[in-house]
Every structure is written in structure tokens, then in C-alpha cells.
Design an enzyme around this catalytic site. Structure first.
Site, PDB file in Angstrom:
ATOM      1  N   HIS A 273       0.835  -1.204   0.000  1.00  0.00           N
ATOM      2  CA  HIS A 273       0.000   0.000   0.000  1.00  0.00           C
ATOM      3  C   HIS A 273       0.860   1.240   0.000  1.00  0.00           C
ATOM      4  CE1 HIS A 273      -3.627  -2.458   1.520  1.00  0.00           C
ATOM      5  NE2 HIS A 273      -3.464  -2.524   0.228  1.00  0.00           N
ATOM      6  N   CYS A 570     -14.323   3.291 -26.675  1.00  0.00           N
ATOM      7  CA  CYS A 570     -14.314   3.606 -25.239  1.00  0.00           C
ATOM      8  C   CYS A 570     -13.698   2.505 -24.386  1.00  0.00           C
ATOM      9  CB  CYS A 570     -15.726   3.915 -24.748  1.00  0.00           C
ATOM     10  SG  CYS A 570     -16.840   2.511 -24.884  1.00  0.00           S
TER      11      CYS A 570
HETATM   12  C1  PEP Z   1     -15.882  -2.397 -22.960  1.00  0.00           C
HETATM   13  O1  PEP Z   1     -16.401  -3.518 -22.899  1.00  0.00           O
HETATM   14  O2  PEP Z   1     -14.897  -2.125 -23.651  1.00  0.00           O
HETATM   15  C2  PEP Z   1     -16.418  -1.293 -22.140  1.00  0.00           C
HETATM   16  C3  PEP Z   1     -15.970  -0.057 -22.291  1.00  0.00           C
HETATM   17  O3  PEP Z   1     -17.371  -1.607 -21.226  1.00  0.00           O
HETATM   18  P1  PEP Z   1     -17.092  -2.255 -19.770  1.00  0.00           P
HETATM   19  O4  PEP Z   1     -15.599  -2.260 -19.572  1.00  0.00           O
HETATM   20  O5  PEP Z   1     -17.814  -1.372 -18.819  1.00  0.00           O
HETATM   21  O6  PEP Z   1     -17.674  -3.609 -19.924  1.00  0.00           O
END
Ligand code: PEP
Ligand code: MG
Length: 608
Positions: A273, A570
Site C-alpha cells: 500500500h 471507449c
Molecule cells: C468495454 O467492454 O470495452 C467497455 C468499455 O465496457 P465495460 O468495460 O464497462 O464492460
């Protein structure tokens, strides 16, 4: 009668496998024990013929469970089935979210002075005299008795945890609180607690949890402080590199207020930690044996290369200063330019959005220079109790006010993410089961309320609504019709809202031409798309898909070439510096990354 039934009810059990590279260590163990305590039934964990109570952090830790180990969780008594299910869900989430701490690769060095090699905790360059950590103990008169000191310390740790709840390291305080609770339970005097701490930390020696010994010392120190024991530490007024056997996690906050430029610890590990908090503080730190260094000696601490340079030559100093300057410029430049657009060398503007998890991370994203929210993981609202319409509306509104361009993903649970109040029947392969939008087949009321709240919070704003785990066109059109019916039911105009999908399931790749006719946008979720492309569970203990595989880039290329609607990305890949050039070359225009990666991602884009 009731007691009779509970005492003699059949025990239920489940096998749980540790999938995190870090093992089942203090932080997840603390969260697990904390949940176990909320059930009155008996809960034991058995591994290697040893059975322990899971409600106590200390005993659970004594199993020393490492990656790949499978233990049996047995529940007996009142609501044993519920307890087992909730703990299993939590365990899986904990394993999934526990990030692997990898050894950092060392840069090549060419110093003329003599070099001490070490292991990198946190990267940077420091040039300063060494200072050996020393403390003086002062015993003040204290009126407080042991049990009050114990409860005060527990309260303090609880407050620290609550105050830092949004901080990814907050679990360290919860872990220490649970540890103190489990060690302190039967103690009536400080001496007894000291003995327990000694015994507990002795049991960690030689195990992977060795580095957590400092947490045992830290909690003991906290109790002693309330009993009048003050530990005085003084630091130099000018820059220094701190040499120390080990530091307590609670000391890092204080250290940050001093002139420290670097830290060298002898007895810790990159997993401790203390190391986690040093990394978060940004102080250049190394693990090395410093017995050959003398107090006040001027050295170079180069934690890119993982070395301490003794008697540095003029050339060494010049080199180190240049490197330090570059580090500084790079950090400052990235931070200073975080609000500026990210434009490639060829003049192409790329949007850098944030993946947010709640109003706080959305605010951080704004401060870090995000241009919008590319993925709002709405699960945060649902994680403990089912949120009311009002709670949801308020949270969404707070976030929607921050940016013009926002994509909110409808609840995405199942597989690795569970809800304590929704029962998803046990599945052989949960990642191939009731996940994302599929949950709404059986729980349409959840989607109805969520959409209603989003519509109310959006008002006139053109919010984008995204459905997760879509695998067929019908799934999307049916879910969108459901949304339109919700709007009609509450007499709300949603004609300005857009509807799109996460691309996470490979089938979508072959249906893009049909999807083009119905969706308004796409966002590629590479975390799940990778697991489904390679048929390797994202939480698998032994297997790991290659996140830079040409197969994944080929899938992304297909999407970008076939989609006629805007595409963003994303998943984690969007912030991977080795992937960004390829993503941009394939035509990606929008990257959505975690708030702390925004400034750096923009810099990477500027170099392409
Ligand atoms: C993904 O699957 O790439 C995503 C962004 O969603 P999560 O990580 O929340 O499943
Ligand atoms: Mg996903």
C-alpha cells in the site's frame, strides 16, 4: 424451532478461484469480510484443509490465497443462500477490478558513477543529498483508555475511507479498518493488540502478502497515537532523497508536504500500500538496498532506469538534469495543454472524451480537459440499493450540465458485474448469459425507470443513449421502441435524443449494414469485444488475449469502413499509447478514456 432449523440446515458451498494477479490480498479481502459481516449465517473459507472465518480479515488473509488458488466458501444458517450468492458476486467483481501491478521495464542507462540497481515503484529523476528517515517517540499523558482509542482509530479509518471514496486507493483505509476490527476484537490492552499485530504480521513473512506488514504497523501506530504516543519525524528544509527501511501508508500524505524529491525503500514491494500511494503521489521511488550510501551524500535517483548513481560525474549530472527537465516539460506541457484540442501532425482534430462513472469522475474529467463524456457507466447508481427515479434524475442532471456531448450507457450488469438486489439465476457461462440489455427481458421496470430519469434529466439537451451488449438488430430496435413507449407513457418529447450501441459482440461486425439504417452512433467497447473475439474471458486466471492483436485492429478497421454513422472507441485500448497511432491511422476520430489519461492521450495524438 427457528434456531433448530438454522443450526441444522444443510451447509451450502461454492468454489471460488482467485483470478487477480495480485492474489486475494488485503483490500479485496477487507471488502469481502465487510460484506460477510452483514450476514448472520456462518461463513467459512476452506483452502488446503484449513478452514477460517471469512468475517475476519486477519484469518481470511492467513489462507494466503494466490492467483489460481480455488477455495471453498461454505455458508450455513439464516439466508445462507443469499449470503453465498452476494459474496460470490462481490468476489468476482473484486477479482475483475483488481488491476495487475506489473514490474516496470527499466530504461537503458549509461552513467559513469557507480550504480545501485533497484526495482521501480514510481518513475522520475531526483538529484539531491540523501536523508535517512528517523523518528523520535514522545509519550504524552493521555486520559483515553484502550477501548476508546481502538474505536476512535476505527472511526478515523472509516472517515478516511468515506472521504476518499471516489479515490481508487480509498480501499486501503477500508482494509486497515477491517484489519483493526479483526485484530482488536478480543483485545483489552495495548499489549494484547501489539501481540496480535506481531503474530499477524509474522504469518505474512514469506508469503505474497509480506508487503502488507506495514499496514499492521500502521493501525497499531494509530491506536498508540490516541494513547498519547507521538511519533515525531523531521525532514530537511531543502530538497532530499529519503532513505528508509519502509514507510507506513499513512505517512505518504505527510511526506508530500515536505521537500522530498525521491524515496528509496529497502523493505517493501511494488504491491504494498505504501508503494501504491507513492505512485499516486508521483514521487520518484525505488526499492533498493542502500547500506552503501552515506547520510547527506549527493546522488542521482533515476527511476526510469531503476538506479541510484553514487559519485555522479559532471556528465552524469548533466544527463540526469536534462532527463528531469524533459520529464517536467512533458508533464507540464500535457497538463497545460489539456484544455487544447488534440490535433495530429497532419492537422486532423481528434476528440478526447472521458469514461465517467459518477458526478465526481465527470467533474474530474472536466478539470482534466475532457471534451465530453463518451461513456457514462451508469452502474454506479445501482451498485448498493436500487436507486429511485429522483436519485437517478439528480445524478444524471449533475453530469449532463457539465458537457454538451454526453453518451450515457443504460445499466450494464451481468457477467462480471452484479446487483445485490437483482437475482440473476446462476449460469454456467455468465459472460455468455444475461448481460447488458438482455437483463431487461426479465426486468423491464429497471430500464423503464432509468430511461424515464434520463429523459427528465436531459430536458432539451441532445443526450446520446447507448445500449450495451447488443448482438442483433432486433435487440436494438426493440429496446429503442421500448424507450419510445416510455417517452409516450410519460408524455415526453425525445425526438432530439440519439440512440446507439456499444460494439462488444462480434456478430455486430457482420450486421453493420443493417445497423447503419437504425442506429445514430456506435462506440467500440474493446474490453468485451476482445474477450468475445478470442473466446478468452476477461477475468480468466491463466489466459489473456493480446490487446494489440492484428485481429482486433482488423475488426476495428471493418467497423470504421462499414459504419455510416459516427464511431468512437471507449475500451481500454483507446488510452494505450501503442494503439493510438494505429487507431488514428484507421480513421478513428473520437477516443474516450479514463479522466486521468486525458492529458497524456492528447499528447500522444499530437505526436501522430
Ligand atoms: C468495454 O467492454 O470495452 C467497455 C468499455 O465496457 P465495460 O468495460 O464497462 O464492460
Ligand atoms: Mg463492456
Amino acid at each position: 424451532m427457528f434456531l433448530f432449523k438454522n443450526l441444522f440446515s444443510k451447509p451450502l458451498s461454492v468454489q471460488l478461484t482467485v483470478t487477480s494477479h495480485n492474489g486475494f490480498h488485503l483490500r479485496p479481502v477487507a471488502q469481502f469480510a465487510s460484506l460477510a459481516k452483514s450476514f448472520s449465517c456462518q461463513l467459512t473459507a476452506t483452502f488446503n484443509n484449513k478452514s477460517v472465518d471469512t468475517k475476519s480479515v486477519n484469518t481470511l488473509l492467513s489462507l494466503s490465497l494466490e492467483k489460481g488458488d480455488t477455495f471453498t466458501l461454505v455458508a450455513q444458517g439464516k439466508k445462507a443462500d443469499e449470503a453465498l450468492e452476494a459474496l460470490q458476486r462481490l468476489f468476482e467483481t473484486l477479482m475483475q477490478n483488481d488491476k495487475e501491478i506489473k514490474q516496470r521495464e527499466k530504461a537503458v542507462y549509461s552513467y559513469e558513477g557507480s550504480v545501485i540497481e533497484g526495482e521501480i515503484i514510481s518513475e522520475g529523476i531526483a538529484i539531491a543529498p540523501t536523508y535517512t528517515y528517523r523518528t523520535t517517540e514522545v509519550q504524552h499523558q493521555s486520559e483515553m483508555d484502550f477501548s476508546t482509542a481502538l474505536s476512535k482509530s476505527i472511526e478515523e479509518l472509516e472517515t478516511l475511507y468515506r472521504n476518499k471514496e471516489e479515490d481508487e486507493n480509498a480501499a486501503i483505509y477500508l482494509a486497515q479498518k477491517e484489519l483493526l476490527l479483526s485484530l482488536g476484537t478480543d483485545c483489552h490492552t495495548l499489549r494484547e493488540l501489539e501481540e496480535k499485530v506481531e503474530e499477524g504480521s509474522k504469518n505474512l513473512i514469506g508469503t505474497k502478502l509480506d508487503a502488507k506488514k506495514s499496514d499492521y504497523q500502521d493501525i497499531l501506530q494509530r491506536v498508540k497515537k490516541h494513547l498519547g504516543l507521538e511519533i515525531q519525524v523531521t525532514f530537511p528544509d531543502s530538497p532530499f532523497i529519503l532513505l528508509c527501511e519502509d514507510l507506513l501508508p499513512s505517512e505518504i500524505d505527510h511526506l508530500q508536504q515536505t521537500n522530498v524529491t525521491g524515496v528509496v525503500l529497502k523493505e517493501t514491494s511494488i504491491h504494498s500500500h505504501t508503494a501504491i500511494l507513492l505512485r499516486a503521489s508521483g514521487i520518484s521511488s525505488l526499492i533498493a538496498d542502500t547500506q552503501n550510501l552515506s547520510e547527506g551524500e549527493s546522488v542521482i535517483l533515476d527511476t526510469h532506469a531503476g538506479v541510484i548513481v553514487q559519485d555522479p560525474s559532471a556528465n552524469d549530472l548533466q544527463k540526469a538534469k536534462e532527463h528531469r527537465g524533459k520529464d517536467h516539460v512533458q508533464k507540464v506541457r500535457a497538463a497545460e495543454k489539456r484544455f487544447e484540442p488534440a490535433i495530429t501532425q497532419k492537422g486532423r482534430p481528434i476528440k478526447v472524451f472521458a469514461n465517467a462513472a459518477d458526478p465526481n469522475t465527470a467533474k474530474t474529467a472536466k478539470e482534466e480537459g475532457a471534451e465530453g463524456i463518451g461513456l457514462l457507466r451508469s452502474e454506479f447508481l445501482f451498485k448498493d440499493v436500487k436507486p429511485s427515479l429522483e436519485t437517478q434524475q439528480k445524478a444524471y442532471k449533475e453530469i449532463f450540465e457539465l458537457f454538451d456531448d454526453i453518451t450515457v450507457r443504460t445499466l450494464d450488469v451481468g457477467g462480471d458485474k452484479s446487483l445485490p438486489y437483482i437475482e440473476i439465476p446462476a449460469e454456467e457461462n455468465p459472460f455468455l448469459g444475461v448481460r447488458g440489455v438482455r437483463l431487461f427481458q426479465t426486468h423491464p421496470e429497471l430500464l423503464e425507470e432509468q430511461l424515464h430519469a434520463i429523459f427528465l434529466a436531459a430536458g432539451d439537451k441532445p443526450i446520446k443513449i447507448m445500449f450495451p451488449m447488443i448482438s442483433s438488430v432486433e435487440e436494438f430496435t426493440q429496446t429503442k421502441s421500448f424507450a419510445q413507449n416510455v417517452a409516450r407513457k410519460y408524455q415526453l418529447d425525445i425526438s432530439h435524443l440519439q440512440f446507439g450501441i456499444m460494439i462488444e459482440v462480434p456478430s455486430v461486425l457482420f450486421l453493420l449494414e443493417s445497423f447503419n439504417d437504425v442506429v445514430d452512433f456506435y462506440s467500440i467497447g474493446t474490453n468485451d469485444l476482445t474477450q468475445y473475439l478470442f473466446a478468452i474471458e476477461r477475468t480468466h486466471p491463466l489466459l489473456k488475449a493480446d490487446e494489440l492483436s492484428p485481429a482486433l485492429f482488423s475488426a476495428i478497421e471493418t467497423i470504421l469502413h462499414t459504419a455510416t454513422k459516427p464511431v468512437s472507441i471507449c475500451g481500454e485500448l483507446a488510452a494505450n499509447k501503442d494503439a493510438i497511432p494505429q487507431l488514428l491511422n484507421l480513421g478513428m476520430e473520437t477516443l474516450s478514456v479514463s479522466p486521468k489519461s486525458i492529458a497524456q492521450t492528447k499528447e500522444e495524438i499530437r505526436d501522430v
